[in-house]
Design an enzyme around this catalytic site. Structure first.
Site, PDB file in Angstrom:
ATOM      1  N   LYS A 194       0.837  -1.203   0.000  1.00 52.79           N
ATOM      2  CA  LYS A 194       0.000   0.000   0.000  1.00 52.79           C
ATOM      3  C   LYS A 194       0.871   1.253   0.000  1.00 52.79           C
ATOM      4  CE  LYS A 194      -3.907  -2.154   2.395  1.00 52.79           C
ATOM      5  NZ  LYS A 194      -4.676  -2.232   3.686  1.00 52.79           N
ATOM      6  N   GLU A 195       1.920   1.223   0.814  1.00 50.99           N
ATOM      7  CA  GLU A 195       2.842   2.356   0.844  1.00 50.99           C
ATOM      8  C   GLU A 195       3.527   2.531  -0.517  1.00 50.99           C
ATOM      9  OE1 GLU A 195       4.080   1.943   5.577  1.00 50.99           O
ATOM     10  OE2 GLU A 195       5.523   1.427   3.990  1.00 50.99           O
ATOM     11  N   LEU A 196       3.912   1.413  -1.108  1.00 49.70           N
ATOM     12  CA  LEU A 196       4.614   1.472  -2.403  1.00 49.70           C
ATOM     13  C   LEU A 196       3.717   2.078  -3.478  1.00 49.70           C
ATOM     14  CD1 LEU A 196       7.306   0.650  -3.765  1.00 49.70           C
ATOM     15  CD2 LEU A 196       6.162  -1.469  -4.478  1.00 49.70           C
TER      16      LEU A 196
END
EC number: 3.2.2.6
Length: 1197
Positions: free
Chosen positions: A88-90
């Site tokens: 999700k961060e990526l």
């Protein structure tokens, strides 16, 4: 859920100066990431780390942290794809990167970039297991992020890497990016490469192969080999693109890497110290690397630099000082490093600077078309030109041809033509072809100037002048151009321009790229210089006429090139039209329409005379020069080339003038020229052309001063009677052809290599002719008064060609000439020689129209080198002895007394593939036994050709390999398919084409009925087949021709037989590729016809016709069709061949052992009713007089 994230902050830093670290916590938190966090903290860098990943940190908080960061570190590890949080961060990081609000640095911790990007191995398996419980949209976002982020410039940490060193590299890179972002946009010479999310460098088709070739030279597979490679090539060829793409591919394998762009321009603007500073900052990732001494800087950082290998790309280097400023003594470079230097100056690539050089080749035609289409059709391959799209395909090829594979030129032309219609394309192409005829300022070359402007600006003023001068003499001999340019002293100007890819020298000719040629001519029109010396080069006739008419010519004019074919009326000018052009170097008045300018009127006139007070002229070419001599005020001190063809001059100039640089003089067809006295001081003259100077009666003795004269042409000087007693010590070529009053020849140079005495009135050659030990060619054609040849002529050991055609009083050929080992061509037609000379080295011998010869020597078969033997119209010749094995051409046409030939006709037939043509036409006394022997030879020849073709490459050209012709009316018995009339139709069984067809033997009997003609004898072939589904395919080609021109019209008195053999390779390929029913019989037909030399139908009757298929040798042959499988209406021809080598198909008997193994198919034939196509195939056999054509059809049931 509360956050327990750890923060590091130093005074004076804003919250925006922070780094977000994306990683798999359970794997890296307590080791690598912990050490990295501490390192960042020591350098005062804010870093955000999610310490509670497993506890479920609020996603919105994390995404806010990413939005507030300037840099993100994405650390990919083996267990990274176990975590939805990481992905999700990526995905958010990808989004911010695309918005250019975030810089992402990928770090590959014990995984390879390709593993991440392509989701390989356990890394990919974990991802696929994770996304099973997610929706398609989320899965797609995560996958795209994994494919996108690893494509950015990153750092690899593997099992062998020093973790502390990698952490230091990460920290330095982070600091450099933060500094750069705070300073604003980087300068054009920024040491750091652009981030991968920015627009990528323009690429081109075929670059992958070039990258591979470059990688091989750099030896990336060898960790211990340091390589420095120079990449060279013309401007626009793709050097920078190639270097950039190679850098992007390999930089993540090196802990230190740097690419410096456009070093030439950067050093010009900012200086070498600044360039060296940026270089070390980029390589070391340090701030304020002040460079006062280049070598001191390398020494200061030597230990640090030697810790790891480096990848260095230096783009567009223009001199060695730039390389030295950046690389120094290179003792700081660790083994295994790779250095690439791109330049447009090949002279920089000396051995001490590079290990090897890679010259970027132009695009292939295929890749160039694709590259052009990308820009001409905006990348829309569906819109690319193809069949049915008007003239676009041809125009595209023409533009590609014009650019000669230069990617940048193709790109610029494509963009210029984008969205334009076909007529606009045609106009642009015409503008490129006719640019030199367009008025100044109207040329399309402005668009292409960008390709060359950088390299042109880097030239010195002398090099620029030379380049623009060379454009005036494109495709001329290298020595000639060098003489024009270097007439003011020694220089390596041509070599310098070759090294800088501004010109090229191929096969001794100086040339340049079409786009540079066009630009050079445009610049020549506009060029100016501060020293006010001549820089303008005038090409357009309107401009030139205006300058001459209004006396505007001044010292700024360097050259004038006036095409008389552009002028439609006569002009009269004042005598001082050229007087002010003090720096004029090149003056050319010529005609592209007709080099002789056949119009009687002289278009440029000077009724008051002409002043030419010019001292700088190197080149003076004036077609139809209107005055009696070159003006007295003209100074030839710098003159190199003087051309005054078809002029009115009576002498070159008054008195002898010093012309120390004059090398070439051409005064051809100046019919009033009566003396050469003025050239007495042209001691360096190399070539003198006086062809057609009919008033010239003598040559002056002072010509002996011309110590370097190698070429003297006096052809057609009909008033010249002899040459003076002089010695021209360098003369190699002397032409006296057509000097009809020239009676006495004497040797004036021992170095003669070619001597033309044809058409002269000489009666004999001097006895000292044997001095000419270098003479290669002697032409005495048409010397009708020549009676004898001196024995000393046999001493000419270098003589290769002797032409005595038409020497009608010559009746003896010295017997002592048998040791002339290099004589290859001997032409004795229309002489009175009684016996054929016995010179075994001869390859071509002509005795046509010799009525004294009645027999040829019995040892003719020992002439192993003889390939062509011409005996036409030897009316007393009665017998042809056994012929040598390598003879390719025999012509005894019109030998009306010829009765017999040797048996066998040829002593042995070579197994190698040798084409041959034996012509016996109009030999009406030829006995039956002789005809049978010719037929036997033809049969054997077909066998051996089939066997030889089996060993040949199938890429050989379809052609007629053998032909013969003789008087007669009977079809040879060994032809398996025959018919009365011109058409043969037959049906072959299924799978007949699996018999490894090698060729087709053809035969036709023609009735001439006292026909007179000069037609050519050629054969063409056509085939059409049906695929069994209602459609058909066909092929049409010219198989070959053996055409002999003969201007004598005569009567052909009898029927003649023509036999030929063709490989017809295209037909065989068509048969092998049939797409019709596999088990269907094949119907086919052959139609023979006779055509005149102009291609029209002749009024001649084809009496009989036939053919036989010839297959590959027996040991490789699939069983052939039997007679009872071949349907036909004509009787089966079962007459055995002369050597009994054929297989009886009906009985299946094999060929006798030891006989010829090639198989000629023997079967019945079918008389057809009609033909469906008109394709022709042909063979020569009748003295080049008629065209025998064969129509072939094939179709399936």
């Amino acid at each position: 859920m509360t956050s327990s994230s750890s923060w590091v902050k130093t005074d004076g830093e804003t919250p925006q100066d922070q780094v977000f670290i994306n990683f798999r916590g359970v794997e890296l938190r307590k080791n690598f990431v912990s050490h990295l966090e501490k390192g960042l903290k020591r350098k005062g860098i804010n870093a955000f780390i999610d310490t509670d990943e497993e506890m479920g940190q609020e996603l919105s908080v994390l995404l806010e942290r990413i939005e507030g960061s300037r840099i993100a570190l994405a650390i990919f590890s083996p267990r990274y794809t176990e975590s939805k949080w990481c992905l999700k961060e990526l995905a958010k990081m990808k989004e911010r990167t695309e918005q250019k609000e975030l810089v992402v640095i990928p770090i590959f911790y014990k995984v390879q970039p390709v593993t991440v990007k392509e989701l390989k191995g356990d890394f990919g398996d974990k991802f696929r297991e994770l996304v099973k419980s997610t929706d398609k949209k989320t899965k797609k976002e995560w996958k795209e992020a994994l494919q996108y982020v690893p494509f950015l410039t990153g750092i690899v940490l593997d099992e062998k890497s020093d973790e502390d060193e990698v952490i230091n590299i990460i920290i330095r890179k982070v600091k450099e990016i933060l500094n750069r972002r705070s300073e604003g946009p980087p300068s054009k010479c920024s040491a750091l490469p652009p981030q991968r999310h920015q627009k990528r460098h323009e690429t081109f088709w075929g670059i992958e192969l070039r990258i591979k070739q470059l990688e091989e030279k750099l030896r990336f597979g060898s960790d211990e080999t340091t390589r420095t490679i120079g990449v060279v090539g013309m401007p626009g060829i793709g050097k920078t693109t190639l270097a950039t793409m190679l850098y992007e591919k390999w930089n993540d394998r090196f802990l230190r890497h740097v690419l410096i762009r456009d070093i030439h321009e950067a050093s010009e603007e900012d200086g070498l110290n600044y360039l060296a500073t940026k270089f070390l900052q980029g390589l070391l990732k340090v701030e304020n690397a002040n460079i006062e001494s280049v070598q001191a800087a390398h020494e200061a950082y030597k230990d640090q630099l030697l810790e790891t290998k480096v990848l260095v790309i230096l783009d567009n280097v223009s001199n060695k000082d730039q390389v030295d400023a950046l690389l120094g003594e290179r003792n700081w470079i660790k083994k295994g490093s790779k250095i690439l230097i791109t330049t447009s100056d090949k002279s920089l690539m000396i051995q001490s600077l590079v290990n090897d050089t890679y010259e970027v080749p132009p695009l292939s035609d295929k890749d160039a078309i694709k590259h052009f289409i990308r820009y001409a059709f905006d990348g829309n391959e569906g819109a690319a030109p193809g069949p049915g799209q008007g003239n676009f395909p041809k125009l595209s090829k023409d533009f590609v041809h014009y650019t000669k594979g230069n990617p940048l030129a193709l790109q610029m032309l494509g963009k210029e033509l984008l969205g334009k219609d076909e007529s606009h394309w045609g106009l642009k192409l015409n503008a490129l072809d006719q640019h030199h005829n367009s008025p100044p300022g109207q040329s399309i070359c402005k668009m292409l100037q960008r390709v060359w402007e950088g390299s042109y600006k880097a030239l010195s003023q002398k090099e620029k002048d030379a380049l623009l001068d060379i454009a005036c003499f494109r495709s001329q001999d290298e020595n000639y151009v060098a003489s024009l340019l270097d007439s003011d002293g020694p220089s390596n100007i041509l070599e310098d321009l070759v090294n800088k890819f501004m010109i090229n020298i191929y096969a001794g000719k100086v040339d340049m790229h079409d786009t540079l040629y066009m630009l050079s001519k445009e610049l020549g029109r506009e060029a100016t210089a501060t020293d006010r010396k001549g820089r303008h080069r005038l090409w357009h006739h309107h401009t030139i006429i205006a300058v001459l008419d209004k006396n505007k010519g001044g010292s700024n004019i360097r050259s004038i090139f006036l095409d008389l074919s552009d002028i439609t009326r006569k002009w009269c000018f004042y005598r001082h039209a050229f007087a002010m052009m003090r720096d004029l170097r090149y003056l050319k008045i010529y005609s592209t329409h007709c080099p002789q300018e056949c119009e009687s009127d002289i278009k440029l006139n000077f009724p008051e005379g002409l002043l030419l007070p010019l001292n700088e002229v190197r080149y003076l070419h004036w077609l139809k020069f209107p005055l009696k001599e070159v003006p007295q005020d003209f100074n030839p001190g710098n003159l190199v080339d003087l051309k005054l063809p078809y002029s009115e001059i009576e002498r070159v100039w008054e008195d002898n003038k010093d012309a120390p640089k004059l090398k070439w003089v051409n005064l051809n067809h100046s019919k009033k020229l009566n003396t050469l006295a003025g050239l007495g001081k042209a001691q360096n003259l190399q070539e003198l052309n006086l062809e057609g100077c009919t008033a010239l009666k003598e040559m002056h003795v002072d010509m002996e001063n011309m110590k370097f004269l190698v070429f003297l042409n006096l052809r057609g000087c009909t008033s010249l009677k002899s040459l003076p007693e002089i010695q021209l010590i360098s003369l190699k070529t002397l032409i006296l052809s057509g000097c009809s009053k020239f009676k006495t020849f004497q040797v004036i140079s021992d170095k003669l290599e070619a001597l033309y005495l044809d058409g002269t009135a000489i009666k004999e050659l001097p006895c000292d002719i044997g001095r000419l030990q270098r003479l290669v060619m002697l032409n005495m054609k048409g010397c009708k008064k020549l009676k004898r040849l001196p024995d000393s002529l046999g001493q000419l050991k270098a003589l290769e060609e002797l032409i005595l055609s038409g020497c009608s009083k010559l009746n003896e050929f010295p017997e002592t000439w048998g040791n002339m080992s290099r004589l290859e061509i001997l032409l004795l037609d229309e002489t009175a020689i009684k016996d054929m000379p016995k010179i075994l080295s001869v390859r071509r011998l002509c005795l046509n129209k010799n009525e004294k010869i009645s027999r040829l020597p019995d040892l003719l078969n020992k002439f192993s080198q003889l390939q062509w033997l011409h005996l036409k119209y030897c009316k007393n010749l009665t017998h042809v002895p056994q012929l040598p094995p390598n003879l390719q051409y025999l012509n005894v046409h019109g030998c009306s007394s010829l009765k017999t030939v040797a048996k066998p006709l040829v002593c042995s037939i070579p197994m190698k593939h040798v084409n041959s043509s034996f012509i016996f036409t109009n030999c009406n006394e030829l006995e039956q036994a002789a005809k049978e022997e010719i037929v036997v030879y033809a049969e054997r020849k077909c066998h051996l050709l089939a066997s030889a073709l089996k060993r040949c490459d199938e890429s050989c050209v379809p052609e007629i390999l053998f032909c013969t012709s003789f008087p007669g009316c009977e079809m040879p018995s060994w032809f398996s398919h025959d018919a009365i009339g011109s058409m043969v139709e037959f049906e072959l069984p299924p799978h007949w084409n699996h018999n490894r067809l090698s060729g087709i033997a053809l035969c036709v009997v023609v009735s001439f009925k006292n026909c007179k003609s000069h037609a050519n004898l050629i054969v063409k072939f056509s085939c059409e087949q049906n695929n069994g589904e209602g459609s058909s395919s066909s092929i049409t080609w010219k198989v070959g021709s053996l055409i002999e021109q003969d201007n004598q019209e005569e009567t052909v008195e009898s029927d003649h037989v023509f036999i030929g053999y063709t490989n017809c390779l295209d037909f065989i390929k068509l048969v092998k590729g049939q797409g019709g029913p596999k088990c269907a019989p094949t119907k086919a037909s052959l139609e023979f016809s006779v055509r005149t030399g102009t291609g029209g139908e002749a009024t001649l009757e084809v009496l009989k016709s036939g053919f036989s298929f010839v297959f590959e040798p027996e040991e490789n042959r699939v069983p052939s069709p039997r007679n009872d499988d071949v349907k036909g209406k004509v009787k089966i021809n079962k007459t055995p061949s002369a050597n009994g080598c054929f297989k009886d198909q009906a009985k299946g008997n094999e060929s006798p052992k030891g006989q010829w193994q090639t198989y000629i198919e023997n079967s019945s034939t079918n008389i057809p009713s009609e033909a469906h196509s008109s394709q022709k195939t042909g063979f020569n056999g009748f003295n080049g007089m008629y065209s025998v054509c064969v129509l072939y059809e094939m179709y399936s049931h």
